[in-house]
Design an enzyme around this catalytic site. Structure first.
Site, PDB file in Angstrom:
ATOM      1  N   ASP A   1     -88.386  -5.944  28.604  1.00  0.00           N
ATOM      2  CA  ASP A   1     -89.771  -5.531  28.782  1.00  0.00           C
ATOM      3  C   ASP A   1     -90.611  -6.066  27.635  1.00  0.00           C
ATOM      4  O   ASP A   1     -90.134  -6.157  26.494  1.00  0.00           O
ATOM      5  CB  ASP A   1     -89.894  -4.008  28.853  1.00  0.00           C
ATOM      6  CG  ASP A   1     -91.176  -3.581  29.554  1.00  0.00           C
ATOM      7  OD1 ASP A   1     -91.144  -3.402  30.785  1.00  0.00           O
ATOM      8  OD2 ASP A   1     -92.212  -3.439  28.876  1.00  0.00           O
TER       9      ASP A   1
ATOM     10  N   CYS B   1     -95.566  -3.730  43.788  1.00  0.00           N
ATOM     11  CA  CYS B   1     -96.081  -2.614  44.601  1.00  0.00           C
ATOM     12  C   CYS B   1     -97.517  -2.893  45.007  1.00  0.00           C
ATOM     13  O   CYS B   1     -98.399  -2.058  44.869  1.00  0.00           O
ATOM     14  CB  CYS B   1     -95.952  -1.285  43.866  1.00  0.00           C
ATOM     15  SG  CYS B   1     -96.494  -1.304  42.150  1.00  0.00           S
TER      16      CYS B   1
ATOM     17  N   CYS C   1     -89.174  -6.798  33.237  1.00  0.00           N
ATOM     18  CA  CYS C   1     -90.302  -5.858  33.324  1.00  0.00           C
ATOM     19  C   CYS C   1     -89.748  -4.486  33.705  1.00  0.00           C
ATOM     20  O   CYS C   1     -90.198  -3.832  34.659  1.00  0.00           O
ATOM     21  CB  CYS C   1     -91.333  -6.327  34.330  1.00  0.00           C
ATOM     22  SG  CYS C   1     -91.907  -8.029  34.090  1.00  0.00           S
ATOM     23  N   ALA C   2     -88.763  -4.026  32.952  1.00  0.00           N
ATOM     24  CA  ALA C   2     -87.883  -2.938  33.370  1.00  0.00           C
ATOM     25  C   ALA C   2     -88.430  -1.542  33.152  1.00  0.00           C
ATOM     26  O   ALA C   2     -88.098  -0.618  33.898  1.00  0.00           O
ATOM     27  CB  ALA C   2     -86.538  -3.061  32.643  1.00  0.00           C
TER      28      ALA C   2
ATOM     29  N   ASP D   1     -89.386  -6.985  38.868  1.00  0.00           N
ATOM     30  CA  ASP D   1     -90.396  -6.087  39.428  1.00  0.00           C
ATOM     31  C   ASP D   1     -91.683  -6.378  38.658  1.00  0.00           C
ATOM     32  O   ASP D   1     -91.945  -5.796  37.610  1.00  0.00           O
ATOM     33  CB  ASP D   1     -89.964  -4.635  39.277  1.00  0.00           C
ATOM     34  CG  ASP D   1     -90.910  -3.674  39.960  1.00  0.00           C
ATOM     35  OD1 ASP D   1     -91.449  -4.034  41.011  1.00  0.00           O
ATOM     36  OD2 ASP D   1     -91.128  -2.571  39.435  1.00  0.00           O
TER      37      ASP D   1
ATOM     38  N   LYS E   1     -85.296   1.512  38.116  1.00  0.00           N
ATOM     39  CA  LYS E   1     -84.436   0.502  38.716  1.00  0.00           C
ATOM     40  C   LYS E   1     -83.268   0.163  37.790  1.00  0.00           C
ATOM     41  O   LYS E   1     -82.151  -0.115  38.249  1.00  0.00           O
ATOM     42  CB  LYS E   1     -85.255  -0.744  39.042  1.00  0.00           C
ATOM     43  CG  LYS E   1     -86.363  -0.491  40.059  1.00  0.00           C
ATOM     44  CD  LYS E   1     -87.225  -1.719  40.258  1.00  0.00           C
ATOM     45  CE  LYS E   1     -88.342  -1.454  41.259  1.00  0.00           C
ATOM     46  NZ  LYS E   1     -89.331  -0.459  40.744  1.00  0.00           N
TER      47      LYS E   1
ATOM     48  N   ASP F   1     -91.599 -11.221  25.438  1.00  0.00           N
ATOM     49  CA  ASP F   1     -92.057 -11.977  26.594  1.00  0.00           C
ATOM     50  C   ASP F   1     -90.855 -12.650  27.250  1.00  0.00           C
ATOM     51  O   ASP F   1     -90.201 -13.504  26.644  1.00  0.00           O
ATOM     52  CB  ASP F   1     -93.071 -13.028  26.141  1.00  0.00           C
ATOM     53  CG  ASP F   1     -93.748 -13.731  27.304  1.00  0.00           C
ATOM     54  OD1 ASP F   1     -93.192 -13.739  28.416  1.00  0.00           O
ATOM     55  OD2 ASP F   1     -94.848 -14.286  27.085  1.00  0.00           O
TER      56      ASP F   1
ATOM     57  N   PRO G   1     -90.385   1.954  33.109  1.00  0.00           N
ATOM     58  CA  PRO G   1     -89.646   2.957  32.332  1.00  0.00           C
ATOM     59  C   PRO G   1     -88.178   3.108  32.679  1.00  0.00           C
ATOM     60  O   PRO G   1     -87.486   3.898  32.056  1.00  0.00           O
ATOM     61  CB  PRO G   1     -90.410   4.243  32.640  1.00  0.00           C
ATOM     62  CG  PRO G   1     -90.901   4.042  34.022  1.00  0.00           C
ATOM     63  CD  PRO G   1     -91.245   2.587  34.139  1.00  0.00           C
ATOM     64  N   GLY G   2     -87.667   2.382  33.700  1.00  0.00           N
ATOM     65  CA  GLY G   2     -86.228   2.324  33.858  1.00  0.00           C
ATOM     66  C   GLY G   2     -85.632   2.901  35.116  1.00  0.00           C
ATOM     67  O   GLY G   2     -84.412   3.050  35.194  1.00  0.00           O
TER      68      GLY G   2
END
Length: 449
Positions: free
Chosen positions: A303, A398, A282-283, A345, A288, A329, A285-286
């Site tokens: 993603d 979050c 689930c990277a 994340d 991390k 997926d 927009p990048g």
């Protein structure tokens, strides 16, 4: 990863009135396009309706490339003003609603939602923004006159907003934090953290957040160049922007990227990962992903969205970082080799980001929290299968909900006998500070065979 530019001050308004002050000379009624600032208020009113009535993301509505067409038709400075108005109106929505109940003799008709939106965006300007009272009131009355649904309410708009102007200081200070959020969220906070901490969280969320940057190196030097200061974990924090984000020193050269300090913590929990194979799930927009690559890891960014993953690729190109990508997926992904470490994340209710994204409180509810907790549990069950025995999984989101945090992790560990929960120490990530909260935890997968 690159946040919208910080809202500028509103500046002066060119106001055209029917009667020149002191002369009684009648002036022609101005056309809509002749009234400076009116279009901004009309767009803000429409976008507020989209958020609270249709549960539409404010980020999506104000996207400079794909947002609401009337928003995109505005000049850049006017777009910034619309964002400032909407952010302030949403952060203080509960306070404005309470004041309106006091100021109105009777409830507004059920079909007068457009009037409520106009009053909310106008009150936000009067009470919290650097907009002269007479300008905010004049433009609100003009907006009412030019809207067939609201024309008959122009006098009411004028009277109510004058009361906001007269009692602005009281409205700013004489309110309880728990009254400034939807009941479902107040209950969530108080059950999880107690009333005192819940109140502290809500007081912070009502303030506009600073802008945080993760730098490639030399944070002290970049803080000096950009007019910010360095946080304990090396993040550079800017209180305000001196120029549009993309025009700041170091942006084009890829020396830094926008990333809330709390959002930078999960990647730091990986520890020493130079030379290791790391999957960032689930990277996009990048932010991390960039941290992991900069630390020397061999990163594969995954993603579900191909378009969001393309944005990640463009961000990595600007930062001169090389990563592999996989779109789809993650639950169907079968890499040829297991990873040394995995960062998940996970998509969540995002209630830890309400200071930067105040629309979340009005577009989501407790049903979303429960649904997304289930999604996260499913993703985490699959993520642990991607790491080698003895490898590390860092799970983060979050959300402020324990259902998406501590409770979810406890249930996960109970389901997986081959997984050990590792402690997170204060020294692992530095200090996040207020404004953005992340649940983050480390898991170690053992070989039970």
């Amino acid at each position: 990863m690159d946040a919208d530019q910080k809202q500028p001050q509103t500046g002066r308004f060119r106001l055209l009135k029917k009667t020149e002050a002191g002369h009684g000379k009648h002036q022609p009624e101005p056309e809509q396009s002749d009234i400076a600032g009116l279009a901004c208020r009309q767009v803000a009113m429409r976008l507020l309706a989209a958020v609270v009535e249709r549960k539409t993301s404010l980020d999506g509505l104000t996207d400079n490339d794909h947002g609401h067409p009337q928003y995109r038709a505005l000049a850049p400075r006017d777009r910034a003003l619309v964002r400032a108005i909407l952010g302030t109106a949403l952060r203080n929505r509960g306070v404005v609603s309470a004041a309106l109940k006091r100021f109105l003799d009777r409830p507004l008709p059920e079909n007068a939602r457009a009037l409520l939106h106009l009053l909310h965006i106008s009150a936000a300007q009067i009470v919290w923004l650097d907009v002269p009272d007479h300008a905010a009131i004049y433009l609100a009355v003009e907006a009412a006159k030019q809207d067939p649904r609201l024309k008959r309410f122009a006098g009411l708009v004028n009277a109510v907003l004058r009361r906001f102007a007269k009692q602005a200081e009281r409205i700013r200070t004489d309110n309880q934090p728990l009254d400034n959020c939807p009941p479902w969220f107040g209950t969530l906070l108080t059950q999880a953290y107690g009333q005192e901490k819940a109140g502290a969280i809500l007081r912070i969320q009502a303030q506009e957040p600073p802008l945080d940057l993760t730098v490639r190196s030399e944070p002290e030097i970049w803080a000096q160049k950009l007019g910010g200061h360095v946080l304990p974990n090396g993040t550079v924090r800017l209180a305000e922007l001196s120029a549009p984000l993309t025009e700041l020193p170091g942006f084009a050269e890829g020396e830094w990227w926008v990333q809330d300090v709390a959002a930078s913590l999960p990647a730091r929990l990986m520890g020493q990962i130079a030379g290791q194979r790391v999957a960032d799930l689930c990277a996009a927009p990048g932010g991390k992903t960039a941290q992991l690559a900069l630390a020397g890891a061999k990163v594969t960014a995954v993603d579900l969205s191909a378009s969001r993953l393309q944005r990640l690729v463009l961000n990595m190109a600007r930062l001169h970082l090389s990563v592999e990508t996989w779109a789809g997926d993650m639950r169907k992904w079968q890499p040829e080799q297991l990873f040394d470490a995995v960062l998940l994340d996970a998509p969540c209710s995002s209630t830890g980001t309400i200071r930067r994204h105040p629309d979340i409180l009005w577009t989501k509810d407790e049903a979303d929290v429960q649904k997304l907790a289930g999604v996260q549990a499913d993703l985490l069950d699959h993520a642990v299968r991607l790491v080698r025995p003895g490898g590390t999984v860092v799970f983060s989101n979050c959300s402020l909900s324990r259902q998406e945090g501590e409770e979810l992790i406890r249930a996960f560990v109970d389901r997986h006998a081959n997984v050990q929960l590792l402690p997170v120490q204060a020294a692992d990530g530095g200090t996040a500070g207020p404004g953005h909260a992340d649940h983050a935890g480390r898991l170690c997968a053992h070989d039970t065979g």
